[in-house]
Design an enzyme around this catalytic site. Structure first.
Site, short mmCIF file in Angstrom:
data_model
loop_
_atom_site.label_atom_id
_atom_site.label_comp_id
_atom_site.label_asym_id
_atom_site.label_seq_id
_atom_site.Cartn_x
_atom_site.Cartn_y
_atom_site.Cartn_z
CE LYS A 1 -5.82 -30.53 41.96
NZ LYS A 1 -5.51 -29.88 43.21
NE ARG B 1 -5.63 -28.87 50.51
CZ ARG B 1 -5.23 -29.16 49.27
NH1 ARG B 1 -4.62 -28.25 48.55
NH2 ARG B 1 -5.41 -30.35 48.75
CE1 TYR C 1 9.97 -2.47 28.88
CE2 TYR C 1 9.32 -4.77 29.09
CZ TYR C 1 9.08 -3.49 28.62
OH TYR C 1 7.95 -3.23 27.89
CG MET D 1 2.47 -9.10 29.05
SD MET D 1 1.29 -7.76 28.92
CE MET D 1 1.57 -6.86 30.42
C1 LIG Z 1 -6.93 -33.85 47.11
C2 LIG Z 1 -5.95 -34.07 46.01
N1 LIG Z 1 -5.74 -35.32 45.57
C3 LIG Z 1 -4.86 -35.59 44.59
C4 LIG Z 1 -4.14 -34.58 44.00
C5 LIG Z 1 -3.15 -34.92 42.92
O1 LIG Z 1 -1.86 -34.67 43.38
P1 LIG Z 1 -0.60 -34.89 42.41
O2 LIG Z 1 -0.79 -33.95 41.28
O3 LIG Z 1 0.56 -34.56 43.25
O4 LIG Z 1 -0.67 -36.31 41.97
C6 LIG Z 1 -4.30 -33.27 44.43
C7 LIG Z 1 -3.53 -32.19 43.81
O5 LIG Z 1 -3.36 -31.11 44.26
C8 LIG Z 1 -5.26 -33.00 45.47
O6 LIG Z 1 -5.47 -31.75 45.90
#
Ligand SMILES: Cc1ncc(COP(=O)(O)O)c(C=O)c1O
Length: 380
Positions: free
Chosen positions: A45, A145, A274, A322
């Site tokens: 992701k 969550r 700055y 920046m």
């Molecule tokens: C539901 C879920 N599973 C797995 C992971 C992977 O976690 P990590 O990057 O700590 O291995 C995440 C990361 O945020 C997550 O939200």
């Protein structure tokens, strides 16, 4: 600079780039998968934590040992991988809206489901698309969550299994504190998850049963369901200083690098950048590095960070701006000049250490690397 694959990289516009070592990514994947007990679910992701989702997904899927699934956050991230030609099963870790069900099903994505509304929407989308919608069921054992509350989970699981156009091919939970030094949660979360599995008669193998993120996979053998669901460790970083008690060896995958675009000598007493927050205590050589907070190099590293030049650590002086960061290279002598390569983090200067200076975590350092920084892929 390794330049074997530019397909996912924008054209160079400034002398800053992120080197992504796909051989290290594969090596980390194989190391983590070998911890068992089953195959891994690779979390790609947020553009593979900034490393480039398509290139990372392809590299992970082309080895002899492959992830059971890939995981992204949202429908749009899943669609981007499909557009890039990735055909592997893709789990969506965040909640989807019922209105997104049709797009998800059409693209053969696997949303997470834990509400009757989304289950019904997926079933309807499956019917409309003439296929069975895939999903994984999530139970909330303590993160509060996403996921079905423990007291409702068994009822929801059973009712979702009755939908004719919906197949729940996996069940999972997520740890809240597996990377904390004094972890008050994980033991209770594992038992709550096991209780749910027993109550519903769910056996690993019939469906994918997964729980362990990187910290749990590295730290808690008893939390290793099959598959593990790792993100940050795939990219060679640890979630925290407490998460690797067995010393599993990982390799950094991304190095953020830039080239010195200007060097000036300043007299003792000169202030820099700055706010004039740093003043030279002696005559100093100051290198201009074209990496700023708009590239993802945090402003909180002002007067705190270090970078690597010729293998030596040099301090960031004055405020990070920046587009530009200034570095004191006086100790390196007169040899360092225009075009000299600087490592802002990566091989030789771990993102964990840079994150600690910046008061953050390596997740934020990686995902913060801006879109304007080209990713340059190598294979070791
Ligand atoms: C539901 C879920 N599973 C797995 C992971 C992977 O976690 P990590 O990057 O700590 O291995 C995440 C990361 O945020 C997550 O939200």
């Amino acid at each position: 600079m390794p330049t074997t694959d530019f397909t996912d990289a924008p054209t160079f516009s400034r002398p800053i780039w992120a080197e992504v070592d796909l051989a290290a990514l594969r090596s980390n994947f194989e190391t983590l998968a070998a911890l068992g007990p089953g195959n891994m679910l690779a979390v790609v992701k947020a553009n593979a934590y900034g490393h480039g989702a398509a290139a990372s997904a392809r590299a992970l899927m082309e080895g002899p040992v492959r992830p059971a699934m890939l995981a992204v956050a949202s429908v749009d991230e899943g669609l981007q991988l499909r557009d890039a030609g990735v055909t592997a099963p893709i789990l969506l870790l965040s909640a989807i809206l019922p209105a997104e069900a049709r797009d998800a099903v059409r693209a053969g994505l696997t949303p997470t489901v834990f509400t009757a509304e989304v289950a019904a929407a997926l079933d309807a989308a499956g019917r409309a698309e003439g296929r069975v919608a895939e999903a994984h069921f999530k139970i909330d054992t303590g993160m509060a969550r996403l996921g079905a509350p423990t007291e409702e989970a068994a009822g929801l699981w059973k009712s979702f299994r009755a939908f004719p156009n919906l197949r729940i091919g996996g069940v999972y939970t997520h740890f809240a504190c597996a990377d904390e030094e004094d972890d008050p949660m994980s033991v209770g979360q594992v038992s709550a998850f096991r209780e749910f599995l027993d109550e519903c008669g769910i056996r690993s193998g019939e469906v994918l049963v997964h729980a362990a993120n990187s910290a749990a996979q590295l730290r808690y053998p008893e939390a290793r369901f099959a598959p593990a669901r790792c993100g940050i460790s795939l990219y060679g970083a640890l979630p925290s200083a407490f998460s690797n008690p067995f010393g599993v060896a990982l390799r950094p995958v991304m190095s953020l690098r830039a080239r010195v675009t200007h060097v000036r000598t300043v007299r003792a007493g000169t202030s820099i950048s700055y706010g004039a927050t740093w003043r030279a205590a002696r005559d100093s050589r100051i290198a201009t590095v074209p990496a700023g907070y708009a590239d993802g190099y945090p402003r909180s590293l002002s007067n705190r960070g270090q970078v690597l030049v010729r293998g030596q650590r040099c301090p960031v002086v004055g405020r990070v701006t920046m587009d530009i960061t200034l570095v004191d290279i006086t100790e390196l002598g007169a040899g360092v000049g225009l075009g000299e390569a600087v490592t802002l983090f990566g091989s030789g200067l771990l993102a964990e250490e840079v994150a600690a200076w910046a008061g953050t975590i390596p997740y934020e350092i990686f995902t913060g690397v801006a879109a304007r920084v080209p990713r340059v892929y190598s294979r070791g």
